[in-house]
Design an enzyme around this catalytic site. Structure first.
Site, PDB file in Angstrom:
ATOM      1  N   GLY A   1       0.834  -1.208   0.000  1.00  0.00           N
ATOM      2  CA  GLY A   1       0.000   0.000   0.000  1.00  0.00           C
ATOM      3  C   GLY A   1       0.863   1.249   0.000  1.00  0.00           C
ATOM      4  O   GLY A   1       1.966   1.270  -0.569  1.00  0.00           O
ATOM      5  N   SER A   2       0.370   2.276   0.683  1.00  0.00           N
ATOM      6  CA  SER A   2       0.974   3.609   0.567  1.00  0.00           C
ATOM      7  C   SER A   2       2.380   3.747   1.140  1.00  0.00           C
ATOM      8  O   SER A   2       3.060   4.733   0.850  1.00  0.00           O
ATOM      9  CB  SER A   2       0.058   4.632   1.217  1.00  0.00           C
ATOM     10  OG  SER A   2      -1.178   4.638   0.538  1.00  0.00           O
ATOM     11  N   VAL A   3       2.820   2.793   1.968  1.00  0.00           N
ATOM     12  CA  VAL A   3       4.209   2.863   2.448  1.00  0.00           C
ATOM     13  C   VAL A   3       5.145   2.877   1.239  1.00  0.00           C
ATOM     14  O   VAL A   3       6.194   3.525   1.232  1.00  0.00           O
ATOM     15  CB  VAL A   3       4.541   1.678   3.390  1.00  0.00           C
ATOM     16  CG1 VAL A   3       6.036   1.626   3.694  1.00  0.00           C
ATOM     17  CG2 VAL A   3       3.741   1.777   4.683  1.00  0.00           C
TER      18      VAL A   3
ATOM     19  N   LYS B   1       4.845   4.401  -1.402  1.00  0.00           N
ATOM     20  CA  LYS B   1       4.994   5.724  -2.029  1.00  0.00           C
ATOM     21  C   LYS B   1       6.366   6.330  -1.733  1.00  0.00           C
ATOM     22  O   LYS B   1       6.856   7.180  -2.488  1.00  0.00           O
ATOM     23  CB  LYS B   1       3.863   6.654  -1.579  1.00  0.00           C
ATOM     24  CG  LYS B   1       2.529   6.300  -2.240  1.00  0.00           C
ATOM     25  CD  LYS B   1       1.362   7.070  -1.673  1.00  0.00           C
ATOM     26  CE  LYS B   1       0.058   6.619  -2.344  1.00  0.00           C
ATOM     27  NZ  LYS B   1      -1.142   6.956  -1.555  1.00  0.00           N
TER      28      LYS B   1
END
Ligand SMILES: [Zn+2]
Length: 591
Positions: free
Chosen positions: A325-327, A329
């Site tokens: 997920g967003s980690v 990014k």
């Protein structure tokens, strides 16, 4: 040297033995010879008639496992096997006395001992691996009653003084003291040492003379391991992770890793729920045990038990790939800044959705984030912005960085059972896959791969080789080998890395990571929430957070991942970030 069994006859033999071999000055050998002479003499005498030479093995003692501060995490202690020589029983009276006495001391049934005593043999095991107070009781019992057909022989048992602490990392040993799981298995050949041998001639057995050996090869005890794990940091991490699993009713376990970002050393690695390696076969999850108890078919229950045991031994941090997920990014941002395809002054307007390759992607904030600069897109964890960054980077460069950050290969950590990642093959990697991958979805990596990649993003740009054994030492504490940190490659420049650390600090100080804020410390980090790939029920999510400190010169990184917490509206920012904050609140003042 104390001998646990001391009948008169045995004492004579022991004295003779010690006189015979005292020149060797080895207590280990004396112990083993005692065993050989007293325990097996009759048996050997019989066999000696058939054998010219006899080779007897001397067990090596397994090495100790220490944490980085010298705390003992695993050690071998002496235990004893109680045996009976049925052919040496003098009378029926003695037989019942032995059966009654041993059954009381050893908690075995009288019938069991009686059954063994009827056999026409010299050696029947009554109980294995008994410890000191019991061994002394047996000695007292046989001495007081003048019993010569019951004895004790030395063996080793593995102890884990900290119980469940780091159990999925340490692993455990099997009934023959062999490494069966975790570090115990991976480093089995280092820890186990080499058994010795006594090669003896057939004559002289069973007489009053001490036997004459031909040759004796001492056992080489195993080497010790010093781990990178710090007991105190591990304890902090275990405590908070365990609490989180209970509080949020995590259905599919949770894991956490603490890494030294500069060296790749693992300071703590935890999976909860786990087990106690002192009794690894016991099921520690009450719900799982209840499910097992409910199975009526014995074969089916045994099968389910085995499965449950493997499951509780599993080191989730290295064995279970998940969608980051967003980690992730952090990785996309590092790549675009390094390639200079997007700058810090870039402006992006989020309307709440974004179309790419004919697919409409929604931002997690459906109303949209409006116009943001680069830092704000990371602070807000804005999906449309990151899809646009992915497009700007392009398929080839994206894949290049994915690989460079170590996400296409296992890390090669010195632990068994490491899984690799699951990601799109080059020929299947179209614009849609690029879009979803840019914000950390539709591929899976392990927690260890991810924290190693994030560490590279903020440590100056170096992808480190993660490791867990710092040093191998022999019995006299001489260093046999030492692990030195290995830089696999420079992934991004020092400058880009410093920018990333500062951007991640702003995520915590101003953005979606603010639940990880800790007064007095500069912390950087990133949240992650992902739906499970292939999950029928989209309520099941994986929540994670990666934090590091100090943000201006990162030393340690902490990753926490909760697999399927039971919540109404779960987001990594509200659940996982505070767990990392609580861990750092304990760890940072200690470091
Ligand atoms: Zn947005």
């Amino acid at each position: 040297m104390a001998f646990p069994s001391t009948t008169v006859q045995m004492k004579k033999r022991i004295v003779a033995l010690i006189l015979a071999i005292s020149v060797l000055g080895s207590s280990v050998i004396i112990g083993r010879l005692f065993q050989l002479q007293v325990v097996q003499a009759e048996d050997l005498q019989k066999r000696a008639a058939r054998q010219q030479m006899r080779v007897t093995s001397l067990s090596a003692q397994r090495g100790t496992i220490y944490d980085r501060n010298g705390e003992i995490l695993a050690m071998s202690g002496t235990v004893w096997t109680v045996y009976l020589s049925p052919v040496d029983i003098d009378s029926e009276e003695e037989r019942s006395l032995i059966a009654k006495g041993l059954s009381e001391i050893l908690d075995v049934s009288e019938e069991f001992v009686l059954e063994k005593s009827q056999r026409n043999t010299y050696y029947e095991i009554i109980k294995k691996k008994i410890e000191r107070p019991l061994a002394d009781e047996v000695t007292e019992f046989v001495t007081e009653n003048g019993i010569t057909c019951v004895g004790l022989e030395e063996d080793y048992k593995r102890y884990y003084p900290y119980g469940t602490l780091a159990s999925t990392v340490l692993g455990f040993t099997g009934s023959e003291n062999q490494g069966a799981y975790g570090i115990e298995a991976y480093y089995d050949s280092v820890l186990s040492g080499t058994n010795g041998q006594i090669v003896s001639a057939k004559n002289a057995w069973g007489t009053d003379m001490p036997f004459k050996y031909e040759k004796m090869y001492e056992a080489q005890n195993g080497n010790d391991l010093v781990l990178t794990i710090d007991v105190n940091i591990q304890r902090f991490v275990d405590k908070h992770l365990e609490q989180a699993v209970i509080e949020h009713e995590v259905q599919n376990k949770a894991c956490a890793i603490v890494m030294d970002v500069k060296t790749g050393e693992i300071l703590a690695m935890s999976t909860k729920p786990d087990f106690d390696p002192n009794s690894p076969n016991t099921i520690y999850d009450e719900n799982v045990q209840a499910q097992l108890d409910a199975i009526t078919d014995e074969d089916a229950r045994q099968e389910a038990l085995l499965e449950a045991q493997y499951e509780q031994w599993r080191n989730k941090a290295i064995s279970d790939p998940y969608e980051p997920g967003s980690v992730f990014k952090i990785i996309t941002a590092s790549a675009v800044l390094e390639e200079k395809v997007v700058g810090l002054n870039n402006s992006f307007t989020c309307t709440g959705s974004y179309e790419s390759g004919g697919v409409v992607y929604h931002c997690w904030k459906l109303a949209g984030h409006g116009t943001q600069n680069f830092a704000q897109t990371l602070q807000n964890s804005c999906n449309p912005a990151f899809i646009s960054y992915g497009q700007a980077l392009g398929k080839e460069k994206f894949r290049e960085y994915f690989q460079a950050f170590g996400l296409t290969q296992t890390t090669g950590i010195d632990l068994p059972g490491e899984a690799g990642s699951i990601y799109h093959a080059e020929e299947d990697f179209g614009v849609t896959e690029l879009s979803s991958s840019s914000f950390g979805q539709t591929f899976k990596v392990t927690a260890l791969q991810l924290i190693t990649a994030v560490s590279a993003a903020v440590n100056g740009g170096e992808l480190m080789q993660p490791y867990i054994v710092k040093q191998v030492a022999d019995e006299e504490k001489n260093v046999v080998s030492e692990t030195t940190p290995v830089v696999k490659r420079q992934v991004i420049s020092n400058e880009t890395s410093a920018t990333m650390a500062s951007l991640c600090e702003s995520v915590v100080s101003e953005g979606s990571g603010r639940n990880a804020r800790l007064p007095g410390f500069r912390i950087g980090g990133k949240t992650g929430t992902s739906e499970k790939l292939g999950a029928n029920d989209s309520d099941w999510k994986i929540l994670s957070f990666v934090g590091f400190a100090p943000a201006d010169d990162p030393q340690i990184a902490v990753l926490v991942m909760l697999d399927e917490p039971k919540l109404d509206d779960p987001y990594g920012s509200t659940i996982a970030a505070p767990i990392v904050k609580n861990m750092l609140a304990d760890i940072l003042p200690y470091c």
